[in-house]
Write a protein that holds these residues in place. Structure first.
Motif, PDB file in Angstrom:
ATOM      1  N   ASP A   1     -27.357  25.579  -5.144  1.00 19.04           N
ATOM      2  CA  ASP A   1     -27.686  24.303  -4.515  1.00 19.04           C
ATOM      3  C   ASP A   1     -27.050  23.151  -5.291  1.00 19.04           C
ATOM      4  O   ASP A   1     -27.167  23.079  -6.519  1.00 19.04           O
TER       5      ASP A   1
ATOM      6  N   HIS B   1     -23.573  25.054   2.545  1.00 19.32           N
ATOM      7  CA  HIS B   1     -23.276  26.191   1.654  1.00 19.32           C
ATOM      8  C   HIS B   1     -21.932  26.826   2.027  1.00 19.32           C
ATOM      9  O   HIS B   1     -21.178  27.264   1.159  1.00 19.32           O
TER      10      HIS B   1
ATOM     11  N   HIS C   1     -28.266  21.852   5.292  1.00 22.54           N
ATOM     12  CA  HIS C   1     -28.057  22.434   3.959  1.00 22.54           C
ATOM     13  C   HIS C   1     -27.327  23.796   4.027  1.00 22.54           C
ATOM     14  O   HIS C   1     -26.459  24.085   3.199  1.00 22.54           O
TER      15      HIS C   1
END
Ligand code: KG4
Ligand code: ZN
Length: 340
Positions: free
Chosen positions: A306, A115, A111
């Motif tokens: 997100d 980003h 994750h």
């Protein structure tokens, strides 16, 4: 190649369809903020239950928005780390189930790495590597050298709170809702710098590491005083604005200074930034002002926060690099080393 991205690492249930790593056909993010707001932070058990409720509607909307069917999806990319373990497991198991039923490959995506990839989705071409990566999210704060997509060296990181976490904690001290970053940004627009003299955190012997917990404590002392018996000050709106402005400026100048130092040390002309805190306009302004010699690459709008488009986008490259998908025994991880 059509990639379905899935993201459930914290309190956003997100699905997206991206073609060939860049072309975003749909990007659906279903927020749970209303659920967690009254607790002042994310409650993992509640987040997991809500992911279960929201997953299928979110997936359906992402497919409909992209005007594709599941049968047309070539690859499933899912965030498998880092995050709240129960929340990650829901997305990962959904991805594995889809992979088995559809007989399609799937890949697990970091994750935090995604980003940074978010910033690279918009420009027509990738910057020349190596470049400097700056991750500023609610869970992570790091400076990395991006040698290539998928190949990173860690240069510096926070030794305590992540920068987004320090925004959220400071917001709580000022009586603002969760997540606090956007509220601090708003107050800071009306605040005067210089009323409060806050100092950035330094890590002895590691000039490129960050420490944000002390900064939050400085705000706490400014509000409550250092003596527990001292009455909490009733802050005026202007004092709140001034505190927010000084806190934000101190945190951001720390990031700008360390990014400049790291770029010089690693001989990088381009800086790629990502994570929820990069949504902040003042951060972008300060980089423009003080780091104008660097070519800064920012995520477009909501891609800072997100989302699953960044997972699908990076998934395309990870799959190509590996030459295949992950096996079904890939495990969810709450923590993961981002770079060597
Ligand atoms: O990257 P992200 O969406 O989730 C994580 O991976 O952690 O980052 C969330 C963090 C929160 O701490 C939130 O307060 C912060 O990003 N944030 C901001 C802003 N918008 C979100 N911080 C400062 N200014 C903002 N405008
Ligand atoms: Zn994130």
């Amino acid at each position: 190649m059509l990639v379905l991205g899935i993201e459930t690492t914290c309190d956003e249930t997100a699905c997206a369809v991206v073609r060939n790593g860049k072309e975003i056909l749909s990007n659906v993010v279903t927020s749970q903020i209303d659920l967690h707001n009254e607790y002042g932070g994310v409650v993992p058990e509640l987040a997991c239950r809500r992911h279960v409720d929201l997953f299928l509607p979110t997936l359906t909307k992402a497919l409909n928005d992209a005007q594709v069917t599941l049968a047309q999806i070539d690859l499933i990319a899912v965030a498998y780390a880092p995050g709240l373990i129960g929340a990650v497991l829901i997305g990962l198991n959904a991805a594995k189930t889809l992979a088995v039923v559809l007989q399609k490959p799937f890949v697990g995506i970091n994750h935090v790495e995604a980003h940074l990839y978010a910033a690279l989705m918009t420009p027509p071409a990738f910057p020349a590597f190596p470049c400097l990566g700056v991750v500023l999210s609610g869970g992570h704060t790091a400076l990395v050298k991006i040698n290539h997509i998928g190949d990173y060296s860690l240069i510096g990181q926070t030794v305590d709170d992540a920068i987004g976490e320090s925004f959220d904690k400071t917001a709580k001290i000022l009586g603002l809702p969760y997540p606090g970053g956007p509220y601090i940004e708003k107050l800071a627009q009306h605040g005067k710098l210089g009323t409060y003299a806050f100092k950035p955190g330094k890590v002895k012997g590691h000039p490129l590491d960050f420490s944000f917990s002390g900064l939050k404590t400085q705000v706490l002392y400014a509000v409550k005083g250092q003596n527990e018996r001292e009455a909490e000050r009733i802050l005026t709106e202007q004092q709140k604005c001034d505190l927010a402005a000084s806190f934000q400026h101190t945190a951001f100048m720390d990031v700008v200074d360390k990014a400049l130092l790291a770029a010089q040390q690693e001989n990088c002309q381009t800086v790629v930034l990502g994570g929820g805190v990069t949504f902040n306009k003042q951060l972008r302004h300060l980089f423009q002002l003080y780091a104008s010699k660097l070519n800064c690459v920012w995520p477009l709008g909501e891609l800072s926060l997100d989302n699953a488009a960044m997972i699908a986008g990076l998934g395309y490259h990870v799959f190509s690099k590996k030459g295949g998908g992950d096996s079904l025994d890939l495990e969810a991880k709450s923590r993961i080393a981002f770079a060597r």
